[in-house]
Write a protein that holds these residues in place. Sequence first.
Motif, PDB file in Angstrom:
ATOM      1  N   LEU A  64       0.826  -1.206   0.000  1.00 51.06           N
ATOM      2  CA  LEU A  64       0.000   0.000   0.000  1.00 51.06           C
ATOM      3  C   LEU A  64       0.863   1.260   0.000  1.00 51.06           C
ATOM      4  O   LEU A  64       0.631   2.207  -0.757  1.00 51.06           O
ATOM      5  CB  LEU A  64      -0.918  -0.008   1.226  1.00 51.06           C
ATOM      6  CG  LEU A  64      -1.794   1.235   1.437  1.00 51.06           C
ATOM      7  CD1 LEU A  64      -2.765   1.401   0.290  1.00 51.06           C
ATOM      8  CD2 LEU A  64      -2.544   1.152   2.766  1.00 51.06           C
ATOM      9  N   VAL A  65       1.908   1.268   0.833  1.00 48.37           N
ATOM     10  CA  VAL A  65       2.796   2.430   0.923  1.00 48.37           C
ATOM     11  C   VAL A  65       3.517   2.657  -0.405  1.00 48.37           C
ATOM     12  O   VAL A  65       3.566   3.779  -0.928  1.00 48.37           O
ATOM     13  CB  VAL A  65       3.809   2.244   2.070  1.00 48.37           C
ATOM     14  CG1 VAL A  65       4.858   3.348   2.022  1.00 48.37           C
ATOM     15  CG2 VAL A  65       3.094   2.251   3.411  1.00 48.37           C
ATOM     16  N   LEU A  66       4.102   1.580  -0.967  1.00 37.88           N
ATOM     17  CA  LEU A  66       4.826   1.725  -2.232  1.00 37.88           C
ATOM     18  C   LEU A  66       3.903   2.179  -3.353  1.00 37.88           C
ATOM     19  O   LEU A  66       4.264   3.014  -4.190  1.00 37.88           O
ATOM     20  CB  LEU A  66       5.498   0.386  -2.595  1.00 37.88           C
ATOM     21  CG  LEU A  66       6.650  -0.063  -1.691  1.00 37.88           C
ATOM     22  CD1 LEU A  66       7.139  -1.448  -2.107  1.00 37.88           C
ATOM     23  CD2 LEU A  66       7.798   0.945  -1.744  1.00 37.88           C
ATOM     24  N   GLY A  67       2.691   1.623  -3.386  1.00 38.87           N
ATOM     25  CA  GLY A  67       1.738   2.012  -4.421  1.00 38.87           C
ATOM     26  C   GLY A  67       1.347   3.475  -4.313  1.00 38.87           C
ATOM     27  O   GLY A  67       1.280   4.186  -5.316  1.00 38.87           O
ATOM     28  N   LEU A  68       1.138   3.932  -3.097  1.00 43.53           N
ATOM     29  CA  LEU A  68       0.752   5.330  -2.896  1.00 43.53           C
ATOM     30  C   LEU A  68       1.897   6.272  -3.261  1.00 43.53           C
ATOM     31  O   LEU A  68       1.688   7.324  -3.864  1.00 43.53           O
ATOM     32  CB  LEU A  68       0.324   5.549  -1.449  1.00 43.53           C
ATOM     33  CG  LEU A  68      -1.048   4.975  -1.069  1.00 43.53           C
ATOM     34  CD1 LEU A  68      -1.274   5.085   0.432  1.00 43.53           C
ATOM     35  CD2 LEU A  68      -2.157   5.711  -1.814  1.00 43.53           C
ATOM     36  N   VAL A  69       3.124   5.895  -2.862  1.00 40.34           N
ATOM     37  CA  VAL A  69       4.278   6.746  -3.189  1.00 40.34           C
ATOM     38  C   VAL A  69       4.439   6.857  -4.700  1.00 40.34           C
ATOM     39  O   VAL A  69       4.692   7.946  -5.244  1.00 40.34           O
ATOM     40  CB  VAL A  69       5.557   6.186  -2.537  1.00 40.34           C
ATOM     41  CG1 VAL A  69       6.789   6.898  -3.068  1.00 40.34           C
ATOM     42  CG2 VAL A  69       5.474   6.314  -1.020  1.00 40.34           C
ATOM     43  N   THR A  70       4.287   5.736  -5.399  1.00 37.94           N
ATOM     44  CA  THR A  70       4.390   5.757  -6.863  1.00 37.94           C
ATOM     45  C   THR A  70       3.303   6.626  -7.478  1.00 37.94           C
ATOM     46  O   THR A  70       3.562   7.430  -8.387  1.00 37.94           O
ATOM     47  CB  THR A  70       4.280   4.320  -7.411  1.00 37.94           C
ATOM     48  OG1 THR A  70       5.285   3.504  -6.803  1.00 37.94           O
ATOM     49  CG2 THR A  70       4.446   4.308  -8.917  1.00 37.94           C
ATOM     50  N   ALA A  71       2.082   6.465  -6.970  1.00 38.02           N
ATOM     51  CA  ALA A  71       0.962   7.243  -7.502  1.00 38.02           C
ATOM     52  C   ALA A  71       1.180   8.733  -7.282  1.00 38.02           C
ATOM     53  O   ALA A  71       0.911   9.560  -8.165  1.00 38.02           O
ATOM     54  CB  ALA A  71      -0.341   6.788  -6.851  1.00 38.02           C
ATOM     55  N   VAL A  72       1.685   9.083  -6.099  1.00 36.39           N
ATOM     56  CA  VAL A  72       1.926  10.499  -5.796  1.00 36.39           C
ATOM     57  C   VAL A  72       3.009  11.073  -6.699  1.00 36.39           C
ATOM     58  O   VAL A  72       2.913  12.196  -7.198  1.00 36.39           O
ATOM     59  CB  VAL A  72       2.296  10.671  -4.308  1.00 36.39           C
ATOM     60  CG1 VAL A  72       2.818  12.077  -4.048  1.00 36.39           C
ATOM     61  CG2 VAL A  72       1.085  10.385  -3.432  1.00 36.39           C
ATOM     62  N   THR A  73       4.070  10.298  -6.944  1.00 31.45           N
ATOM     63  CA  THR A  73       5.149  10.768  -7.815  1.00 31.45           C
ATOM     64  C   THR A  73       4.638  11.047  -9.223  1.00 31.45           C
ATOM     65  O   THR A  73       4.939  12.092  -9.818  1.00 31.45           O
ATOM     66  CB  THR A  73       6.277   9.717  -7.866  1.00 31.45           C
ATOM     67  OG1 THR A  73       6.739   9.452  -6.539  1.00 31.45           O
ATOM     68  CG2 THR A  73       7.433  10.213  -8.721  1.00 31.45           C
ATOM     69  N   ILE A  74       3.842  10.111  -9.765  1.00 35.18           N
ATOM     70  CA  ILE A  74       3.275  10.310 -11.103  1.00 35.18           C
ATOM     71  C   ILE A  74       2.342  11.516 -11.111  1.00 35.18           C
ATOM     72  O   ILE A  74       2.360  12.331 -12.046  1.00 35.18           O
ATOM     73  CB  ILE A  74       2.528   9.040 -11.549  1.00 35.18           C
ATOM     74  CG1 ILE A  74       3.513   7.875 -11.703  1.00 35.18           C
ATOM     75  CG2 ILE A  74       1.776   9.280 -12.847  1.00 35.18           C
ATOM     76  CD1 ILE A  74       2.845   6.543 -11.982  1.00 35.18           C
TER      77      ILE A  74
END
Length: 616
Positions: A252-262
Amino acid sequence: MAIVDLFCFLLFCHLVLILSAGYGNGHQDCPHSFTCGNLGTFHYPFTKAEKPDCGLLAIHDCDNPHQHRKMIQLELNGKGIVLIGVAQQNAISILDEDFHKRLQQNPCGTLKNNYSLPSPFSSLYSIHIKFNVTLFKCKQSLKMKPPTHYFNHPCPEYDYDIYYDSLPTPNSKEAHSLFSSCSVIQISTKDLTDTNDILSFVSAEMVLQVVLSNDCDQCYNHRGGQCRLDANQKFYCKEAPKNKSKILKLVLVLGLVTAVTIALLLVMVMIYHTRWKQKQNPTNQQIKIFLERQGPLQTKRYDYSEIKKVTNSFRNKLGQGGFGSVYKGKLPDGRYVAVKILSELKDNGEDFINEVATISRTSHINIVNLLGFCCEGSKRALVYEFMSNGSLEKFIFEENVGKTDRQLDCQTIYHIAVGVARGLEYLHQGCNTRILHFDIKPHNILLDENFNPKISDFGLAKICTRKESMISIFGARGTAGYIAPEVFSRNFGAVSHKSDVYSYGMMILEMAGRRKNIKTEVNRSSEIYFPDWIYNCLESNEELGLQNIRNESDDKLVRKMTIVGLWCIQTHPSTRPAISKVLEMLGSKVELLQIPPKPFLSSPPTSPVHLSYETL
């Protein structure tokens, strides 16, 4: 890059909130916080009425854009209280309308007892008034002489006086010693002000502090559960399951960080594209060129952030029109203002330019003052002096008069008609350049606290030289019912300052008759164009039979306005008087005025050729 930095910060905060919601607490299905209209951000124990299980105190109509007043219910099956805003995470500002009415109508009777809050729904929380003031109610027979820093509010009809210590930090020992034989009253206040007017600090607008019980606080804030009462009204904590996988949390954390970066990359591209588009926007270019040509203006130029501060983030909306919205504001020096926010879709820049260009050239008691403007990207706003009585149309048309606190008498109506004529004379003859308004109507006449009129809304105005007797305009402009014939068809003559005279004439006929000129019912069996009807009455020397005519003096004023109005709406511009002649006619005796020829046109078309933007 300030916008990008702000957006990054907001996204980071959002990420933190999502992560905190995902780590095994009992709030997964409930938002950590929510917004309610423009009242601010609310947290537990407040919740929306649509999600009653997410909190203890429900707010109604948060997501209803048509309902500007948001209500909160503080007791079971009790009355709704107007919610003003959020003061801090566990405190709200409210307005008790019933208490406010009693306070305004009879302060002495209202202040007989302590102000008490309704009982809370349950034992899970308690409600306290955050700010209050101590009053001393003493019998008048005591004839007290308190120190100078005390003042009293006499209540002879109740045989007592109310005393209040005006010092910022009152001496409680001294007070209780002085007023030992008096009753002590606790009343809500929003501000402890050094004043001698009791109604300026005792207020029905108050800040309420909501305090969770110890059990509920431990349950919600420390164990991540939901506070509940069972069938016997005993407390229990509904806790969330704790079997969430650590791997799931990591994903969940990695997915959110990736989404925020994009998302950040996309936002940066969008901001760059928006700024490039704004620079290429012909409307913005047109306004920029205009402001550069004008050079330094007498009116102040505001940043959009200042406009938000002046209007308290657009909290007090005065009205809505095709141009956008108008909000009440307050300048740092204490002056109240009306701020018009122009719509991006409806306005192409011409109205904004006209408004700034025309009003910045004027200075007259019957012309509304433009105190400032804002032009920042796609945001455009105009800041005017605040006119407390609003527009004239609220006071003259039958369907609106019942909504106001006052019905204007004939003398006031006549005073307004003369004031508007003086304002028009100034625009036509008193300025260095002649200004034609092209949208004179009751809606665009604003009234101050003494019902002095001021002409507003110069969005359709045209500036020309004093020497020009005729002007050229592209297309018709104005509002249906007030447009001069030559404006929508050049066959009737040339467009000139006489076009404003026509609109003025139609308006004072409406003022005299207290009715609109298009399809207004005269009796129950028929409808007739009002100028035709009133002309027939004058021609046959019949009684006008209009409202508010109480004596012979009123009748003469109304007849004078009617005759002048009929002269002003003559079909051909050459037969209409100039506005200076109109003022001369209004100042003369009615017996000396001749009834004009009947205008050639009958009832005008009910759909406008070009509708102006309304001004509130």
